[in-house]
Design a protein around this motif. Structure first.
Motif, PDB file in Angstrom:
ATOM      1  N   VAL A 122     -13.654 -22.066 -38.206  1.00  0.00           N
ATOM      2  CA  VAL A 122     -13.943 -22.592 -36.873  1.00  0.00           C
ATOM      3  C   VAL A 122     -14.454 -24.026 -36.999  1.00  0.00           C
ATOM      4  CG1 VAL A 122     -15.296 -22.260 -34.765  1.00  0.00           C
ATOM      5  CG2 VAL A 122     -14.536 -20.270 -36.083  1.00  0.00           C
ATOM      6  N   PHE A 123     -13.868 -24.919 -36.199  1.00  0.00           N
ATOM      7  CA  PHE A 123     -14.346 -26.305 -36.170  1.00  0.00           C
ATOM      8  C   PHE A 123     -15.470 -26.353 -35.134  1.00  0.00           C
ATOM      9  CE2 PHE A 123     -14.707 -30.692 -35.186  1.00  0.00           C
ATOM     10  CZ  PHE A 123     -14.376 -31.346 -36.356  1.00  0.00           C
ATOM     11  N   ASP A 124     -16.708 -26.432 -35.635  1.00  0.00           N
ATOM     12  CA  ASP A 124     -17.864 -26.375 -34.749  1.00  0.00           C
ATOM     13  C   ASP A 124     -19.020 -27.178 -35.331  1.00  0.00           C
ATOM     14  OD1 ASP A 124     -18.712 -24.792 -36.874  1.00  0.00           O
ATOM     15  OD2 ASP A 124     -18.653 -22.922 -35.749  1.00  0.00           O
ATOM     16  N   ASN A 125     -20.159 -27.113 -34.670  1.00  0.00           N
ATOM     17  CA  ASN A 125     -21.330 -27.848 -35.139  1.00  0.00           C
ATOM     18  C   ASN A 125     -22.160 -27.038 -36.134  1.00  0.00           C
ATOM     19  OD1 ASN A 125     -22.356 -26.043 -33.265  1.00  0.00           O
ATOM     20  ND2 ASN A 125     -23.659 -27.532 -32.230  1.00  0.00           N
ATOM     21  N   GLN A 126     -21.622 -25.930 -36.636  1.00  0.00           N
ATOM     22  CA  GLN A 126     -22.313 -25.128 -37.646  1.00  0.00           C
ATOM     23  C   GLN A 126     -22.590 -25.956 -38.909  1.00  0.00           C
ATOM     24  OE1 GLN A 126     -23.459 -21.851 -37.375  1.00  0.00           O
ATOM     25  NE2 GLN A 126     -24.472 -22.339 -39.316  1.00  0.00           N
ATOM     26  N   TYR A 127     -21.720 -26.911 -39.186  1.00  0.00           N
ATOM     27  CA  TYR A 127     -21.905 -27.797 -40.340  1.00  0.00           C
ATOM     28  C   TYR A 127     -23.320 -28.379 -40.356  1.00  0.00           C
ATOM     29  CZ  TYR A 127     -21.380 -32.146 -43.043  1.00  0.00           C
ATOM     30  OH  TYR A 127     -21.539 -33.180 -43.932  1.00  0.00           O
ATOM     31  N   TYR A 128     -23.789 -28.842 -39.209  1.00  0.00           N
ATOM     32  CA  TYR A 128     -25.118 -29.460 -39.132  1.00  0.00           C
ATOM     33  C   TYR A 128     -26.224 -28.414 -39.238  1.00  0.00           C
ATOM     34  CZ  TYR A 128     -22.114 -33.189 -37.679  1.00  0.00           C
ATOM     35  OH  TYR A 128     -21.093 -34.113 -37.650  1.00  0.00           O
ATOM     36  N   LYS A 129     -25.999 -27.229 -38.680  1.00  0.00           N
ATOM     37  CA  LYS A 129     -26.963 -26.137 -38.830  1.00  0.00           C
ATOM     38  C   LYS A 129     -27.085 -25.757 -40.302  1.00  0.00           C
ATOM     39  CE  LYS A 129     -25.761 -24.382 -34.262  1.00  0.00           C
ATOM     40  NZ  LYS A 129     -25.133 -23.301 -33.490  1.00  0.00           N
ATOM     41  N   ASN A 130     -25.958 -25.753 -41.000  1.00  0.00           N
ATOM     42  CA  ASN A 130     -25.971 -25.451 -42.432  1.00  0.00           C
ATOM     43  C   ASN A 130     -26.810 -26.473 -43.197  1.00  0.00           C
ATOM     44  OD1 ASN A 130     -24.280 -23.296 -41.936  1.00  0.00           O
ATOM     45  ND2 ASN A 130     -22.456 -24.274 -42.754  1.00  0.00           N
ATOM     46  N   LEU A 131     -26.648 -27.753 -42.853  1.00  0.00           N
ATOM     47  CA  LEU A 131     -27.406 -28.790 -43.554  1.00  0.00           C
ATOM     48  C   LEU A 131     -28.906 -28.594 -43.369  1.00  0.00           C
ATOM     49  CD1 LEU A 131     -25.322 -32.028 -42.803  1.00  0.00           C
ATOM     50  CD2 LEU A 131     -25.133 -30.463 -44.750  1.00  0.00           C
ATOM     51  N   GLN A 132     -29.306 -28.140 -42.185  1.00  0.00           N
ATOM     52  CA  GLN A 132     -30.728 -27.944 -41.902  1.00  0.00           C
ATOM     53  C   GLN A 132     -31.365 -26.869 -42.779  1.00  0.00           C
ATOM     54  OE1 GLN A 132     -30.244 -27.254 -37.625  1.00  0.00           O
ATOM     55  NE2 GLN A 132     -31.413 -29.122 -37.228  1.00  0.00           N
ATOM     56  N   VAL A 133     -30.562 -25.959 -43.303  1.00  0.00           N
ATOM     57  CA  VAL A 133     -31.106 -24.876 -44.142  1.00  0.00           C
ATOM     58  C   VAL A 133     -30.614 -24.972 -45.590  1.00  0.00           C
ATOM     59  CG1 VAL A 133     -31.551 -23.297 -42.230  1.00  0.00           C
ATOM     60  CG2 VAL A 133     -29.314 -23.254 -43.367  1.00  0.00           C
ATOM     61  N   GLY A 134     -30.188 -26.172 -45.999  1.00  0.00           N
ATOM     62  CA  GLY A 134     -29.811 -26.396 -47.394  1.00  0.00           C
ATOM     63  C   GLY A 134     -28.467 -25.829 -47.785  1.00  0.00           C
ATOM     64  N   MET A 135     -27.565 -25.643 -46.805  1.00  0.00           N
ATOM     65  CA  MET A 135     -26.278 -25.039 -47.111  1.00  0.00           C
ATOM     66  C   MET A 135     -25.119 -26.028 -47.035  1.00  0.00           C
ATOM     67  SD  MET A 135     -26.845 -21.262 -45.428  1.00  0.00           S
ATOM     68  CE  MET A 135     -25.159 -20.793 -45.654  1.00  0.00           C
ATOM     69  N   GLY A 136     -25.409 -27.304 -47.283  1.00  0.00           N
ATOM     70  CA  GLY A 136     -24.338 -28.279 -47.438  1.00  0.00           C
ATOM     71  C   GLY A 136     -23.739 -28.091 -48.823  1.00  0.00           C
ATOM     72  N   LEU A 137     -22.441 -27.917 -48.915  1.00  0.00           N
ATOM     73  CA  LEU A 137     -21.825 -27.615 -50.205  1.00  0.00           C
ATOM     74  C   LEU A 137     -21.851 -28.817 -51.146  1.00  0.00           C
ATOM     75  CD1 LEU A 137     -20.365 -25.449 -51.862  1.00  0.00           C
ATOM     76  CD2 LEU A 137     -18.217 -26.325 -50.955  1.00  0.00           C
ATOM     77  N   LEU A 138     -21.422 -29.958 -50.655  1.00  0.00           N
ATOM     78  CA  LEU A 138     -21.373 -31.158 -51.487  1.00  0.00           C
ATOM     79  C   LEU A 138     -22.692 -31.919 -51.393  1.00  0.00           C
ATOM     80  CD1 LEU A 138     -17.806 -32.449 -50.503  1.00  0.00           C
ATOM     81  CD2 LEU A 138     -18.447 -30.880 -52.360  1.00  0.00           C
ATOM     82  N   ALA A 139     -23.055 -32.584 -52.469  1.00  0.00           N
ATOM     83  CA  ALA A 139     -24.284 -33.378 -52.461  1.00  0.00           C
ATOM     84  C   ALA A 139     -24.233 -34.435 -51.368  1.00  0.00           C
ATOM     85  CB  ALA A 139     -24.489 -34.031 -53.830  1.00  0.00           C
ATOM     86  N   SER A 140     -23.053 -35.018 -51.153  1.00  0.00           N
ATOM     87  CA  SER A 140     -22.915 -36.055 -50.120  1.00  0.00           C
ATOM     88  C   SER A 140     -23.049 -35.482 -48.715  1.00  0.00           C
ATOM     89  CB  SER A 140     -21.579 -36.782 -50.272  1.00  0.00           C
ATOM     90  OG  SER A 140     -20.499 -35.873 -50.222  1.00  0.00           O
ATOM     91  N   ASP A 141     -22.849 -34.193 -48.543  1.00  0.00           N
ATOM     92  CA  ASP A 141     -23.109 -33.542 -47.257  1.00  0.00           C
ATOM     93  C   ASP A 141     -24.611 -33.322 -47.093  1.00  0.00           C
ATOM     94  OD1 ASP A 141     -20.430 -33.231 -46.371  1.00  0.00           O
ATOM     95  OD2 ASP A 141     -20.205 -31.416 -47.565  1.00  0.00           O
ATOM     96  N   GLN A 142     -25.220 -32.678 -48.066  1.00  0.00           N
ATOM     97  CA  GLN A 142     -26.624 -32.298 -47.944  1.00  0.00           C
ATOM     98  C   GLN A 142     -27.535 -33.504 -47.786  1.00  0.00           C
ATOM     99  OE1 GLN A 142     -27.546 -29.037 -47.474  1.00  0.00           O
ATOM    100  NE2 GLN A 142     -29.410 -30.057 -46.801  1.00  0.00           N
ATOM    101  N   LEU A 143     -27.180 -34.619 -48.405  1.00  0.00           N
ATOM    102  CA  LEU A 143     -28.054 -35.788 -48.297  1.00  0.00           C
ATOM    103  C   LEU A 143     -28.137 -36.329 -46.880  1.00  0.00           C
ATOM    104  CD1 LEU A 143     -26.637 -38.818 -47.983  1.00  0.00           C
ATOM    105  CD2 LEU A 143     -25.850 -38.293 -50.247  1.00  0.00           C
TER     106      LEU A 143
END
Length: 196
Positions: A122-143
């Motif tokens: 699903v293309f959604d804003n979950q990506y940003y929710k994931n970052l808030q809880v340390g679930m960015g897969l790539l280092a460049s995402d999580q930073l």
């Protein structure tokens, strides 16, 4: 148009694609070198790379949500789950444990995992929710969340899918204007896979 349609089919926003671009006269893998950010880039490097194409840091953060769908090869984040001294502490411990199962040491480099383990299709804003809880897969995402300069934007978009969608559409529209060919710089291919 294919990108727009894929995003819309995955639940993301639909938007008008500006038409009339000419196709380039050359196409090579080497022409991409230095134009795509590796997962090791820090915020300054990411911002500079995108600014070189007329895109702001906000545009870059919006476009990064493309990582809410798709896959990444295990090697692109291996250092985060089994670094030389210790795993990356900015990564959610449960996610890191799962990734070590899915990508054991010595895994076939062609093996890939979903970039968003919560809503991978699903293309959604979950990506940003994931970052808030340390679930960015790539280092460049999580930073984007761990760096205090970009965190306010990341914190804003989980609250409103409409605000995120508007920012994404504005950014991808601007991206579509990069390197537009005119006159003798390009042509209209009769077959997309073959240069005229």
């Amino acid at each position: 148009m294919a990108t727009r349609d894929a995003i819309a089919l995955a639940g993301g926003p639909s938007y008008a694609v500006e038409l009339g671009r000419l196709d380039g006269l050359t196409s090579s893998a080497n022409s991409v070198n230095g134009k795509l950010a590796p997962p090791s880039f820090d915020l300054d490097q990411l911002t500079t790379l995108f600014a070189g194409n007329g895109l702001s840091q906000t545009d870059m953060i919006a476009l990064s949500a493309g990582h809410t769908v798709g896959f990444a090869h295990c090697g692109t984040f291996a250092g985060r789950i089994r670094g030389s001294s210790a795993p990356d502490t900015t990564m959610n411990a449960s996610l890191a444990a799962k990734l070590r199962e899915w990508c054991p040491a010595g895994v076939d480099p062609r093996i890939a995992v979903t970039m968003d383990v919560v809503t991978p299709r699903v293309f959604d804003n979950q990506y940003y929710k994931n970052l808030q809880v340390g679930m960015g897969l790539l280092a460049s995402d999580q930073l984007l969340y761990t760096d205090p300069r970009s965190r306010p934007t990341v914190d804003e978009w989980p609250k409103s899918s409409d605000a995120f969608s508007k920012a994404f559409v504005a950014a991808i529209t601007k991206m579509g204007r990069i390197g537009v060919k005119t006159g003798a710089q390009g042509n209209i291919r009769r077959n997309c896979a073959v240069l005229n």
